[in-house]
Design a protein around this motif. Structure first.
Motif, short mmCIF file in Angstrom:
data_model
loop_
_atom_site.label_atom_id
_atom_site.label_comp_id
_atom_site.label_asym_id
_atom_site.label_seq_id
_atom_site.Cartn_x
_atom_site.Cartn_y
_atom_site.Cartn_z
N HIS A 1 73.23 23.10 31.21
CA HIS A 1 72.16 22.39 32.62
C HIS A 1 71.58 23.50 33.07
O HIS A 1 71.04 24.31 31.99
CB HIS A 1 73.73 21.94 33.46
CG HIS A 1 73.36 23.31 34.06
ND1 HIS A 1 74.67 23.66 34.44
CD2 HIS A 1 72.95 23.42 35.65
CE1 HIS A 1 74.73 24.77 35.40
NE2 HIS A 1 73.58 25.19 36.29
N ALA B 1 68.77 23.99 36.13
CA ALA B 1 68.57 24.58 37.01
C ALA B 1 67.32 24.16 37.82
O ALA B 1 65.91 25.48 37.26
CB ALA B 1 69.18 25.47 37.90
N TYR C 1 74.94 11.39 40.77
CA TYR C 1 74.69 12.61 41.19
C TYR C 1 76.14 13.03 42.38
O TYR C 1 77.20 12.18 43.03
CB TYR C 1 73.80 12.50 42.30
CG TYR C 1 73.91 12.12 43.45
CD1 TYR C 1 75.11 12.97 44.55
CD2 TYR C 1 73.88 11.41 43.97
CE1 TYR C 1 74.57 13.19 46.21
CE2 TYR C 1 73.54 10.24 45.60
CZ TYR C 1 73.80 11.55 46.11
OH TYR C 1 74.41 10.91 47.84
N GLN D 1 73.60 22.39 46.02
CA GLN D 1 73.63 21.67 44.67
C GLN D 1 74.34 20.49 44.35
O GLN D 1 74.82 19.67 45.24
CB GLN D 1 74.75 22.60 43.71
CG GLN D 1 74.68 24.55 43.50
CD GLN D 1 75.83 25.14 43.01
OE1 GLN D 1 76.84 25.04 43.27
NE2 GLN D 1 74.85 26.23 41.53
N PHE E 1 73.78 18.05 41.36
CA PHE E 1 73.69 17.80 39.64
C PHE E 1 73.35 16.49 40.21
O PHE E 1 74.60 15.25 40.15
CB PHE E 1 75.11 18.39 39.47
CG PHE E 1 75.46 19.56 39.28
CD1 PHE E 1 75.73 20.03 38.23
CD2 PHE E 1 76.03 20.11 40.85
CE1 PHE E 1 74.73 21.74 38.51
CE2 PHE E 1 76.20 21.37 40.80
CZ PHE E 1 75.83 21.81 39.67
N CYS E 2 72.55 15.81 38.63
CA CYS E 2 73.01 14.27 37.84
C CYS E 2 72.23 14.71 36.78
O CYS E 2 72.34 16.10 36.24
CB CYS E 2 72.20 13.49 39.14
SG CYS E 2 70.05 14.75 38.19
N HIS E 3 72.59 13.76 35.48
CA HIS E 3 72.21 13.31 34.80
C HIS E 3 71.13 12.53 34.54
O HIS E 3 70.19 11.54 34.76
CB HIS E 3 73.48 13.07 33.17
CG HIS E 3 74.87 14.01 33.72
ND1 HIS E 3 75.26 13.72 35.10
CD2 HIS E 3 74.38 15.02 32.93
CE1 HIS E 3 75.96 14.65 34.33
NE2 HIS E 3 75.84 15.41 33.51
N LYS F 1 72.56 17.29 31.90
CA LYS F 1 72.81 18.15 32.88
C LYS F 1 71.69 18.68 33.87
O LYS F 1 70.87 19.44 33.29
CB LYS F 1 74.18 18.78 33.40
CG LYS F 1 74.64 18.58 34.42
CD LYS F 1 75.88 19.53 34.69
CE LYS F 1 76.84 19.35 33.92
NZ LYS F 1 78.32 20.52 34.06
N GLU G 1 70.34 20.43 37.39
CA GLU G 1 70.96 21.01 38.65
C GLU G 1 69.76 21.46 39.32
O GLU G 1 69.06 21.47 39.33
CB GLU G 1 71.97 22.08 38.46
CG GLU G 1 71.92 23.07 39.45
CD GLU G 1 72.99 24.45 39.60
OE1 GLU G 1 72.72 25.18 40.54
OE2 GLU G 1 73.18 24.55 38.66
N ASP H 1 68.51 22.63 43.70
CA ASP H 1 68.98 23.85 44.32
C ASP H 1 68.54 23.57 46.00
O ASP H 1 66.98 23.91 44.95
CB ASP H 1 69.04 25.10 43.66
CG ASP H 1 70.10 25.21 42.34
OD1 ASP H 1 70.83 25.00 42.89
OD2 ASP H 1 70.34 26.51 41.94
#
Length: 129
Positions: free
Chosen positions: A71, A73, A93, A105, A107-109, A115, A117, A119
């Protein structure tokens, strides 16, 4: 040799406009200068004059993925606004509070499955679900 900084990530896209919609209108990056390259694509910026994400389009998606990157970030802010935007666009998510790291954190796509991230500071309030 010493690595000083991360330069950029490149994602492949099956639909350039759909990918730009995600990264620009949903995640808030900005499209900026991209040299005249043979393949269609876009260079996206967070701030300043350094592109951080390149989108490459115009060729078939690979049958087999290249490499093993899991992924990408990004440091982000305004957790509630991001959650609201993802919900508005029906983007699934996962959200985790990492108290020991003092971050949230999320996360989604992206539209092609990469992927992402995001923060956020742990000081941000828990978003309304």
């Amino acid at each position: 040799m010493a690595i000083a900084d991360m330069n950029h990530f490149t994602v492949l896209s099956s639909d350039l406009e759909r990918s730009k919609e995600f990264y620009i209108n949903i995640l808030g990056l900005k499209e900026g200068y991209r040299p005249p390259l043979a393949m269609p694509g876009a260079w996206l910026y967070a701030a300043g004059d350094q592109s951080i994400l390149h989108i490459m389009a115009g060729r078939p998606m690979p049958v087999q993925a290249a490499g093993v990157i899991d992924h990408m970030a990004f440091t982000a802010s305004d957790l509630q606004a991001v959650v609201d935007t993802l919900k508005q666009h029906n983007i699934d998510y996962e959200l985790h509070r990492m108290k020991e790291l003092e971050i949230w954190q999320l996360f989604c796509h992206d539209p092609d499955g990469a992927k992402v991230e995001l923060d956020f500071s742990a000081d941000e309030p828990e978003p309304r679900q």
